[in-house]
Design a protein around this motif. Structure first.
Motif, PDB file in Angstrom:
ATOM      1  N   PRO A   1       0.804  -1.231   0.000  1.00  0.00           N
ATOM      2  CA  PRO A   1       0.000   0.000   0.000  1.00  0.00           C
ATOM      3  C   PRO A   1       0.831   1.273   0.000  1.00  0.00           C
ATOM      4  CG  PRO A   1      -0.041  -1.038   2.165  1.00  0.00           C
ATOM      5  CD  PRO A   1       0.627  -2.011   1.233  1.00  0.00           C
ATOM      6  N   ALA A   2       2.093   1.203   0.371  1.00  0.00           N
ATOM      7  CA  ALA A   2       2.946   2.390   0.351  1.00  0.00           C
ATOM      8  C   ALA A   2       3.663   2.536  -0.988  1.00  0.00           C
ATOM      9  CB  ALA A   2       3.958   2.338   1.488  1.00  0.00           C
ATOM     10  N   PHE A   3       4.148   1.401  -1.534  1.00  0.00           N
ATOM     11  CA  PHE A   3       4.921   1.449  -2.763  1.00  0.00           C
ATOM     12  C   PHE A   3       4.070   1.347  -4.021  1.00  0.00           C
ATOM     13  CE2 PHE A   3       8.645  -0.380  -0.203  1.00  0.00           C
ATOM     14  CZ  PHE A   3       9.193   0.877  -0.012  1.00  0.00           C
ATOM     15  N   GLY A   4       2.881   0.755  -3.921  1.00  0.00           N
ATOM     16  CA  GLY A   4       2.049   0.596  -5.098  1.00  0.00           C
ATOM     17  C   GLY A   4       2.521  -0.487  -6.040  1.00  0.00           C
ATOM     18  N   MET A   5       3.376  -1.403  -5.569  1.00  0.00           N
ATOM     19  CA  MET A   5       3.824  -2.528  -6.378  1.00  0.00           C
ATOM     20  C   MET A   5       3.885  -3.769  -5.487  1.00  0.00           C
ATOM     21  SD  MET A   5       7.895  -1.567  -6.740  1.00  0.00           S
ATOM     22  CE  MET A   5       8.264  -3.007  -7.718  1.00  0.00           C
ATOM     23  N   HIS A   6       3.912  -4.929  -6.120  1.00  0.00           N
ATOM     24  CA  HIS A   6       3.939  -6.170  -5.359  1.00  0.00           C
ATOM     25  C   HIS A   6       5.356  -6.432  -4.874  1.00  0.00           C
ATOM     26  CE1 HIS A   6       0.451  -6.574  -8.070  1.00  0.00           C
ATOM     27  NE2 HIS A   6      -0.094  -7.229  -7.062  1.00  0.00           N
ATOM     28  N   ILE A   7       5.517  -6.536  -3.571  1.00  0.00           N
ATOM     29  CA  ILE A   7       6.846  -6.753  -3.038  1.00  0.00           C
ATOM     30  C   ILE A   7       6.785  -7.270  -1.611  1.00  0.00           C
ATOM     31  CG2 ILE A   7       6.992  -4.323  -2.339  1.00  0.00           C
ATOM     32  CD1 ILE A   7       9.935  -6.615  -3.319  1.00  0.00           C
ATOM     33  N   THR A   8       7.575  -8.293  -1.348  1.00  0.00           N
ATOM     34  CA  THR A   8       7.869  -8.717   0.020  1.00  0.00           C
ATOM     35  C   THR A   8       9.359  -8.525   0.200  1.00  0.00           C
ATOM     36  OG1 THR A   8       6.149 -10.414  -0.094  1.00  0.00           O
ATOM     37  CG2 THR A   8       7.742 -10.596   1.696  1.00  0.00           C
ATOM     38  N   GLY A   9       9.751  -7.552   0.972  1.00  0.00           N
ATOM     39  CA  GLY A   9      11.174  -7.290   1.131  1.00  0.00           C
ATOM     40  C   GLY A   9      11.424  -6.022   1.909  1.00  0.00           C
ATOM     41  N   GLY A  10      12.686  -5.808   2.248  1.00  0.00           N
ATOM     42  CA  GLY A  10      13.050  -4.615   2.985  1.00  0.00           C
ATOM     43  C   GLY A  10      12.448  -4.551   4.373  1.00  0.00           C
ATOM     44  N   SER A  11      12.026  -5.696   4.898  1.00  0.00           N
ATOM     45  CA  SER A  11      11.387  -5.745   6.222  1.00  0.00           C
ATOM     46  C   SER A  11      10.243  -4.740   6.318  1.00  0.00           C
ATOM     47  CB  SER A  11      12.427  -5.489   7.326  1.00  0.00           C
ATOM     48  OG  SER A  11      13.396  -6.504   7.348  1.00  0.00           O
ATOM     49  N   THR A  12       9.473  -4.630   5.227  1.00  0.00           N
ATOM     50  CA  THR A  12       8.397  -3.636   5.170  1.00  0.00           C
ATOM     51  C   THR A  12       7.004  -4.224   5.351  1.00  0.00           C
ATOM     52  OG1 THR A  12       8.309  -3.855   2.756  1.00  0.00           O
ATOM     53  CG2 THR A  12       9.705  -2.109   3.643  1.00  0.00           C
ATOM     54  N   SER A  13       6.869  -5.535   5.408  1.00  0.00           N
ATOM     55  CA  SER A  13       5.533  -6.138   5.416  1.00  0.00           C
ATOM     56  C   SER A  13       4.675  -5.615   6.560  1.00  0.00           C
ATOM     57  CB  SER A  13       5.646  -7.662   5.501  1.00  0.00           C
ATOM     58  OG  SER A  13       6.252  -8.190   4.347  1.00  0.00           O
TER      59      SER A  13
END
Length: 759
Positions: free
Chosen positions: A137-149
């Motif tokens: 929801p912050a980046f607007g792209m699909h991603i699991t990484g950067g300890s952001t989940s």
């Protein structure tokens, strides 16, 4: 994976195909904030096609569609895509992140269930896919990484749970003809006046017909019943009993398995091939030449199963043409890096270096860090099924991926089909450490190339492309090799007068669509992160980024894998040189804003007994603290040298990750991260190249810790009510320097190379 340096605005500036910008219907409208949006009508089609709905049926009511549109809710805010409540009361939460050991399926399900007031014993979790509802929801792209989940989706999942609860309460109020304010909820039940009760399962169908509230009141954290409690993970039983399926376990009717022969020098071409023996292996169906993601060529052996495919691959007699490809030699590369490190590079931070010449005390230090492989327990794999022809062709992928949207786009390009005709079945993954978040989508591209070639050869069956352990270790995309050089001047009190620091290593971001945002003044931000922090030191920091024919990528905790080591061992060295306690010295040197560092370090010190208990003969304390991904981790360790080999005995961790949603997961992540940090220290934990060929191939020559290497680890969390940060990566960086500092206190010699080398 490392995206924390990118702002949402920067991600939104990516090329359309990468940022997944979608238009509102046919008007091309976007929201005022510029966020990537999906047509609401299209989203509803996506949600229902995937079977996700707030109820027992996969159809969304017109009332809810209109309410969502009127409220201006974005896809990632709509309960219909995230919550399914069956008539028997089972609540299934769709998680927008890959579960690959970090516990996010449990953590985000806990957050949603907390606000939903769900019966936790009846909560389940499943993966999302490449639909835009499941984008970060912050980046607007699909991603699991950067300890952001958890950091990025904590509020999102709280609001999803609160919206769903509000709709269930509204449905009960309507059924009973009472005010909503007279109702309460607990353990998946709506409770009304006079003790009337209705389970969520009985209300779900009616609730889904009601408007979706835009604004919802979230719980006061003092009322939390789940969040903050040590909860057993939802996948714990299946994984501990061997029942959990991963991407490698996909089984489909008629499934074929492919194993590839890759060129030994990255990017090389196939000059000639004798495949006679391979085709004679029982079970082999085809031997096909396929293009690789880097422009090189490979040979796919397709068979009934893995063993036949591997035997066929091993029987191949290929000849490779590496003309024009750099043949990296690690020894020569190190020599060139050392030479570069003696020269100031592109400037990241500048400071006056004049005091260096007159400093009463000097440290001149060089640090060497090798390439590192990710080596997750589950090797890379991807299963592809192609159906239909021409414009109607479709593809389905079964894959454990950290970037399903990017991989879906790559699959569409390789297969030559419409992006909307690619569907992703995200699988549980057995580790990744960043390797499954690769911008080139190498293993997915490879699998799609194999499936495409197989179909052209008349094999109309799903194809699982599977890497062996040797393929994985030799397959590239390593943590880059680095050399650091530091010149430090300080006084008798340990005050740093000047610190000149140069880093040499390949850029992870160069050549990617992140380069314009992440490489500034010729410096890759990921290579220098953490340098100088959190200490008050005047530092001139510069970097060189030579290019080599070795693919590189983020590795768990990215740049902090080496910058944290350098900072914490050098700070310790200054403390020893000025005869100061390393904890007290750090506290004195820390920036005034480093309150979380101080809290984490003090907690680790207090819980370890540092300075109070007497250590066994031959043991010494080691200390380190480092912040990465907005989380601070401090380690106090006990170590010794046994028969010339460093031995780690005890680790005490102090962790400041703000609110710990599931303390049990935090503990597990710190234990796993400490083990990975230990892996950097052990002799044999390095990837080296000779004549362009990776010399390691399996765990016999790329060392990972065994059970006999594992120390006792105690994890303690600093209490906090602030919104959570991440814990997947921050536990890695401080372990190696804490270990090294203990050994340096025993031997009197600093360890400036990983893996450790004594003598």
């Amino acid at each position: 994976m490392h995206l924390q340096h990118l702002s949402p605005e920067q991600v939104r500036s990516l090329p359309p195909a990468l940022a997944h910008r979608l238009r509102d219907d046919d008007t091309g409208d976007t929201h005022n904030d510029g966020a990537a949006v999906l047509a609401r009508r299209s989203f509803l089609k996506l949600a229902t096609a995937s079977g996700f709905a707030l109820g027992a049926y996969p159809l969304l009511a017109e009332a809810q569609e209109k309410a969502a549109a009127d409220a201006g809710l974005k896809p990632f805010q709509q309960p219909a895509a995230f919550v399914k409540i069956a008539r028997d009361g089972v609540v299934t939460v769709t998680v927008n992140r890959l579960e690959f050991g970090q516990g996010v399926h449990t953590g985000l399900a806990m957050v949603l269930a907390e606000e939903l007031d769900a019966d936790w014993s009846r909560v389940r979790a499943v993966h999302g896919d490449a639909n835009m509802a499941y984008a970060d929801p912050a980046f607007g792209m699909h991603i699991t990484g950067g300890s952001t989940s958890m950091k990025h989706s904590y509020t999102q999942y709280r609001e999803l749970g609160a919206r769903t609860r509000a709709m269930l309460v509204a449905a009960a109020a309507k059924k009973w003809g009472v005010p909503e304010s007279s109702l309460s909820t607990a353990r998946s039940v709506v409770i009304g006046p006079g003790g009337r009760r209705l389970g969520y399962g009985a209300l779900a169908d009616a609730a889904m017909q009601l408007p979706v509230p835009e604004q919802v009141a979230l719980k006061d954290p003092k009322r939390f019943k789940l969040i903050g409690q040590p909860v057993t993970r939802l996948d714990a039983q299946a994984k501990s009993s061997g029942k959990q399926n991963f991407g490698i376990d996909v089984r489909l009717p008629g499934l074929l398995t492919a194993v590839l022969a890759h060129p030994p020098v990255f990017g090389s071409q196939l000059a000639a091939l004798d495949d006679t023996a391979a085709r004679a292996v029982p079970g082999v169906k085809a031997v096909l030449r396929v293009p690789l993601h880097d422009g090189g060529q490979g040979v796919a052996v397709i068979a009934d199963g893995y063993w036949a495919a591997k035997q066929g691959r091993d029987a191949l007699k290929p000849q490779w043409d590496d003309t024009g490809r750099e043949k990296v030699d690690s020894a020569k590369q190190l020599a060139s890096y050392r030479e570069l490190a003696r020269k100031t590079g592109n400037i990241k931070h500048d400071a006056d270096m004049a005091p260096l010449a007159g400093a009463p005390n000097r440290i001149s230090a060089e640090f060497v860090f090798p390439y590192l492989a990710h080596a997750p327990m589950e090797p890379l794999n991807c299963t592809v099924q192609i159906t239909g022809e021409g414009a109607d062709a479709k593809a389905k992928l079964w894959v454990g991926t950290q970037m399903p949207g990017t991989d879906a786009g790559a699959a569409a390009r390789v297969l030559g089909i419409k992006p909307e005709n690619v569907s992703m079945e995200v699988q549980m993954a057995g580790g990744g450490f960043g390797r499954r978040a690769i911008l080139s989508s190498d293993y997915v591209v490879e699998a799609c190339s194999v499936a495409k070639a197989a179909r052209a050869a008349g094999l109309n069956a799903p194809v699982r492309t599977l890497w062996s352990r040797e393929d994985d270790v030799r397959g590239g995309y390593y943590r880059p090799m680095h050399v650091h050089r530091a010149e430090i001047g300080f006084d008798a009190q340990g005050n740093v007068l000047a610190w000149d620091h140069v880093i040499v290593g390949q850029s992870i971001m160069a050549g990617t669509f992140f380069e314009s945002m992440m490489v500034k003044n010729g410096v890759d931000e990921t290579a220098v992160e953490g340098m100088g922090e959190p200490y008050k030191v005047p530092m001139r920091l510069s970097a060189h980024h030579p290019k080599h024919n070795v693919p590189v990528l983020w590795w768990r905790s990215v740049g902090s894998t080496h910058t944290g080591y350098v900072m914490e061992t050098l700070i310790d060295e200054i403390a020893r040189a000025t005869q100061q306690d390393p904890v007290a010295y750090r506290m004195k040197l820390m920036d005034d804003k480093a309150m979380r560092h101080r809290a984490a370090l003090q907690l680790a010190v207090d819980k370890s007994g540092y300075g109070k208990k007497t250590l066994e003969a031959g043991r010494a304390w080691g200390v380190a603290v480092h912040e990465s991904f907005d989380t601070v981790v401090a380690y106090v360790v006990e170590a010794s040298v046994e028969n010339g080999t460093p031995k780690l005995h005890q680790v005490t961790a102090g962790v400041h990750c703000n609110l710990a949603v599931n303390p049990r997961s935090v503990e597990a992540q710190m234990q796993g991260a400490a083990l990975m940090g230990l892996s950097m220290c052990l002799p044999g934990a390095a990837i080296t190249l000779k004549d362009g060929v990776v010399e390691q191939g399996n765990f016999n020559d790329f060392v990972v810790p065994r059970i006999t290497d594992m120390p006792a680890i105690a994890v303690h969390i600093v209490p906090s009510a602030d919104a959570p940060t991440g814990v997947g990566e921050p536990g890695v960086p401080p372990l190696a320097p804490a270990f090294a500092n203990a050994i340096a206190r025993l031997t009197g010699k600093p360890l400036r190379e990983l893996p450790f080398k004594l003598g």
